[in-house]
Write a protein that holds these residues in place. Structure first.
Motif, mmCIF file in Angstrom:
data_model
loop_
_atom_site.group_PDB
_atom_site.id
_atom_site.type_symbol
_atom_site.label_atom_id
_atom_site.label_comp_id
_atom_site.label_asym_id
_atom_site.label_seq_id
_atom_site.Cartn_x
_atom_site.Cartn_y
_atom_site.Cartn_z
ATOM 1 N N TYR A 13 1.294 -1.350 -0.418
ATOM 2 C CA TYR A 13 -0.157 -0.176 -0.307
ATOM 3 C C TYR A 13 0.604 1.527 -0.313
ATOM 4 O O TYR A 13 0.651 1.899 -0.516
ATOM 5 C CB TYR A 13 -0.964 -0.299 1.479
ATOM 6 N N LEU A 14 2.198 1.208 0.685
ATOM 7 C CA LEU A 14 2.829 2.987 0.523
ATOM 8 C C LEU A 14 3.762 2.386 -0.358
ATOM 9 O O LEU A 14 3.718 4.289 -1.097
ATOM 10 C CB LEU A 14 3.638 2.777 1.792
ATOM 11 N N GLN A 15 3.823 1.418 -1.203
ATOM 12 C CA GLN A 15 4.801 1.787 -2.316
ATOM 13 C C GLN A 15 4.040 2.283 -3.461
ATOM 14 O O GLN A 15 3.974 2.690 -4.196
ATOM 15 C CB GLN A 15 5.567 0.206 -2.636
ATOM 16 N N GLU A 16 2.822 1.839 -3.280
ATOM 17 C CA GLU A 16 1.541 2.508 -4.159
ATOM 18 C C GLU A 16 1.814 3.828 -4.448
ATOM 19 O O GLU A 16 1.382 4.715 -5.021
ATOM 20 C CB GLU A 16 0.706 1.679 -4.525
ATOM 21 N N MET A 17 1.078 4.300 -2.839
ATOM 22 C CA MET A 17 0.852 5.579 -2.517
ATOM 23 C C MET A 17 2.970 6.502 -2.991
ATOM 24 O O MET A 17 2.313 7.452 -3.174
ATOM 25 C CB MET A 17 0.598 5.801 -1.181
ATOM 26 N N LEU A 18 3.555 6.252 -2.837
ATOM 27 C CA LEU A 18 4.567 6.838 -3.173
ATOM 28 C C LEU A 18 4.906 6.985 -4.774
ATOM 29 O O LEU A 18 4.741 7.879 -4.908
ATOM 30 C CB LEU A 18 5.828 5.825 -3.550
ATOM 31 N N GLY A 19 4.254 6.339 -5.888
ATOM 32 C CA GLY A 19 3.954 6.809 -6.899
ATOM 33 C C GLY A 19 2.724 7.784 -7.077
ATOM 34 O O GLY A 19 2.298 8.292 -8.710
ATOM 35 N N ARG A 20 2.015 8.220 -6.540
ATOM 36 C CA ARG A 20 0.828 9.465 -6.262
ATOM 37 C C ARG A 20 1.427 10.258 -6.251
ATOM 38 O O ARG A 20 0.840 11.631 -5.836
ATOM 39 C CB ARG A 20 -0.490 8.733 -5.327
ATOM 40 N N PHE A 21 2.857 10.732 -5.436
ATOM 41 C CA PHE A 21 3.449 11.688 -5.005
ATOM 42 C C PHE A 21 3.971 12.870 -6.155
ATOM 43 O O PHE A 21 4.505 11.643 -6.993
ATOM 44 C CB PHE A 21 4.406 11.608 -4.031
ATOM 45 N N GLU A 22 4.078 14.355 -6.406
ATOM 46 C CA GLU A 22 3.888 15.326 -6.929
ATOM 47 C C GLU A 22 5.195 16.668 -6.489
ATOM 48 O O GLU A 22 3.991 16.952 -5.372
ATOM 49 C CB GLU A 22 3.055 15.564 -7.570
ATOM 50 N N GLY A 23 5.955 15.895 -5.970
ATOM 51 C CA GLY A 23 7.236 16.733 -5.460
ATOM 52 C C GLY A 23 6.261 16.350 -3.561
ATOM 53 O O GLY A 23 6.318 15.084 -3.626
ATOM 54 N N ASP A 24 6.036 17.332 -2.863
ATOM 55 C CA ASP A 24 5.477 16.860 -1.498
ATOM 56 C C ASP A 24 3.843 16.953 -1.608
ATOM 57 O O ASP A 24 3.266 16.954 -0.478
ATOM 58 C CB ASP A 24 6.030 17.901 -0.359
ATOM 59 N N SER A 25 3.639 16.840 -2.524
ATOM 60 C CA SER A 25 2.055 16.620 -2.970
ATOM 61 C C SER A 25 1.665 15.272 -2.549
ATOM 62 O O SER A 25 2.174 14.605 -3.679
ATOM 63 C CB SER A 25 1.280 17.757 -3.714
ATOM 64 N N LEU A 26 0.327 14.648 -1.531
ATOM 65 C CA LEU A 26 -0.219 12.947 -2.293
ATOM 66 C C LEU A 26 -1.317 13.416 -3.567
ATOM 67 O O LEU A 26 -2.408 14.040 -2.476
ATOM 68 C CB LEU A 26 -0.416 12.538 -1.037
ATOM 69 N N ARG A 27 -1.348 12.796 -4.260
ATOM 70 C CA ARG A 27 -2.655 13.025 -5.258
ATOM 71 C C ARG A 27 -3.700 11.687 -4.835
ATOM 72 O O ARG A 27 -2.775 10.582 -4.566
ATOM 73 C CB ARG A 27 -2.413 13.128 -6.606
ATOM 74 N N GLN A 28 -4.379 11.868 -4.206
ATOM 75 C CA GLN A 28 -5.586 11.088 -3.882
ATOM 76 C C GLN A 28 -7.119 10.830 -4.915
ATOM 77 O O GLN A 28 -7.647 11.522 -4.981
ATOM 78 C CB GLN A 28 -6.223 10.904 -2.650
ATOM 79 N N PRO A 29 -6.947 9.798 -5.710
ATOM 80 C CA PRO A 29 -8.174 9.382 -6.541
ATOM 81 C C PRO A 29 -9.150 9.408 -6.086
ATOM 82 O O PRO A 29 -9.232 9.415 -5.330
ATOM 83 C CB PRO A 29 -8.255 8.398 -6.933
ATOM 84 N N GLY A 30 -10.049 10.998 -6.797
ATOM 85 C CA GLY A 30 -11.904 11.507 -6.635
ATOM 86 C C GLY A 30 -11.234 12.163 -5.191
ATOM 87 O O GLY A 30 -12.797 12.595 -4.692
ATOM 88 N N LYS A 31 -10.248 11.819 -3.999
ATOM 89 C CA LYS A 31 -10.199 13.785 -3.594
ATOM 90 C C LYS A 31 -9.257 14.158 -3.233
ATOM 91 O O LYS A 31 -8.522 14.936 -4.119
ATOM 92 C CB LYS A 31 -9.541 12.236 -2.249
ATOM 93 N N THR A 32 -9.235 15.313 -2.850
ATOM 94 C CA THR A 32 -8.521 16.137 -2.446
ATOM 95 C C THR A 32 -7.076 15.925 -2.111
ATOM 96 O O THR A 32 -6.454 15.130 -1.395
ATOM 97 C CB THR A 32 -8.702 17.236 -0.941
ATOM 98 N N THR A 33 -6.237 16.666 -2.970
ATOM 99 C CA THR A 33 -4.796 16.594 -3.194
ATOM 100 C C THR A 33 -4.264 16.630 -1.495
ATOM 101 O O THR A 33 -4.379 18.214 -1.337
ATOM 102 C CB THR A 33 -3.879 17.315 -4.125
ATOM 103 N N LEU A 34 -3.738 16.099 -0.823
ATOM 104 C CA LEU A 34 -2.702 16.746 0.219
ATOM 105 C C LEU A 34 -1.348 17.557 0.463
ATOM 106 O O LEU A 34 -0.915 16.468 -0.339
ATOM 107 C CB LEU A 34 -2.696 15.441 0.901
ATOM 108 N N ARG A 35 -1.037 17.895 0.724
ATOM 109 C CA ARG A 35 -0.059 18.996 0.742
ATOM 110 C C ARG A 35 0.728 18.276 1.375
ATOM 111 O O ARG A 35 0.314 19.010 2.491
ATOM 112 C CB ARG A 35 0.338 20.488 0.425
ATOM 113 N N THR A 36 1.655 17.473 1.379
ATOM 114 C CA THR A 36 2.290 17.175 2.843
ATOM 115 C C THR A 36 3.865 18.009 3.302
ATOM 116 O O THR A 36 4.747 18.722 2.683
ATOM 117 C CB THR A 36 2.674 15.623 3.099
#
Length: 139
Positions: free
Chosen positions: A37-60
Motif C-alpha cells: 500500500y505504501l509503495q503504491e502511495m509513493l507513485g502518487r506523489f508530485e513533489g510533496d503533494s499526494l494525489r488521491q483519486p477522487g479526493k483532495t490532493t494533500l500537501r505534506t
C-alpha cells in the motif's frame, strides 16, 4: 504460546471507530502487509503533494521521504500484541469529538482547557501511561 487477546468490539462502536481499530490490529499482527500500500502511495506523489483519486490532493511537510521511512521501519518490524477495546477510552474519545468538533478546535485539551490526562481520568483509571492520536479530515 502467544497470549490470546479478545479483540471483539461492542455492538455500539461506530463503524469508523471499528475500521480504525481493526486496521491497527492488522498492522500490529502483520506489519509487512502494509508495504505494498505504501509503495503504491509513493507513485502518487508530485513533489510533496499526494494525489488521491477522487479526493483532495494533500500537501505534506515530509513528502515521500516519510513514506520511505515507514517502509524501512515496517521491513524491520516484528508483530506485536493486539489491542483490546476499552469502552471507557472509547467513550472519552467520542465525547471529545462531540466537545471540540463542532467548535472547530484541533487540540488534545477539552474546550474548557482540561488537559488530556485529567479528561481521561473522568472515564477510568490510568494505570501506567496514556496517549492520544487525533485525526481531522474532510469526510
Amino acid at each position: 504460546m502467544a497470549e490470546q487477546v479478545d479483540t471483539s468490539l461492542p455492538s455500539d462502536v461506530q463503524e469508523l471507530d471499528r475500521q480504525v481499530f481493526e486496521l491497527a490490529n492488522r498492522l500490529r499482527a502483520d506489519p509487512r502487509s502494509f508495504i505494498p500500500y505504501l509503495q503504491e502511495m509513493l507513485g502518487r506523489f508530485e513533489g510533496d503533494s499526494l494525489r488521491q483519486p477522487g479526493k483532495t490532493t494533500l500537501r505534506t511537510k515530509e513528502g515521500p521521504a516519510a513514506v520511505n521511512e515507514a517502509i524501512e521501519y515496517l521491513n524491520r518490524a516484528e508483530p506485536v500484541r493486539l489491542l483490546r477495546w476499552n469502552a471507557e477510552l472509547g467513550k472519552a474519545a467520542r465525547d471529545h469529538v462531540v466537545d471540540i468538533g463542532p467548535k472547530g478546535l484541533v487540540q488534545h485539551e477539552s474546550s474548557d482547557g482540561t488537559p488530556v490526562k485529567e479528561r481521561l481520568k473522568r472515564y477510568g483509571k490510568i494505570v501506567t501511561c496514556y496517549g492520544e492520536n487525533l485525526s481531522f479530515h474532510c469526510e
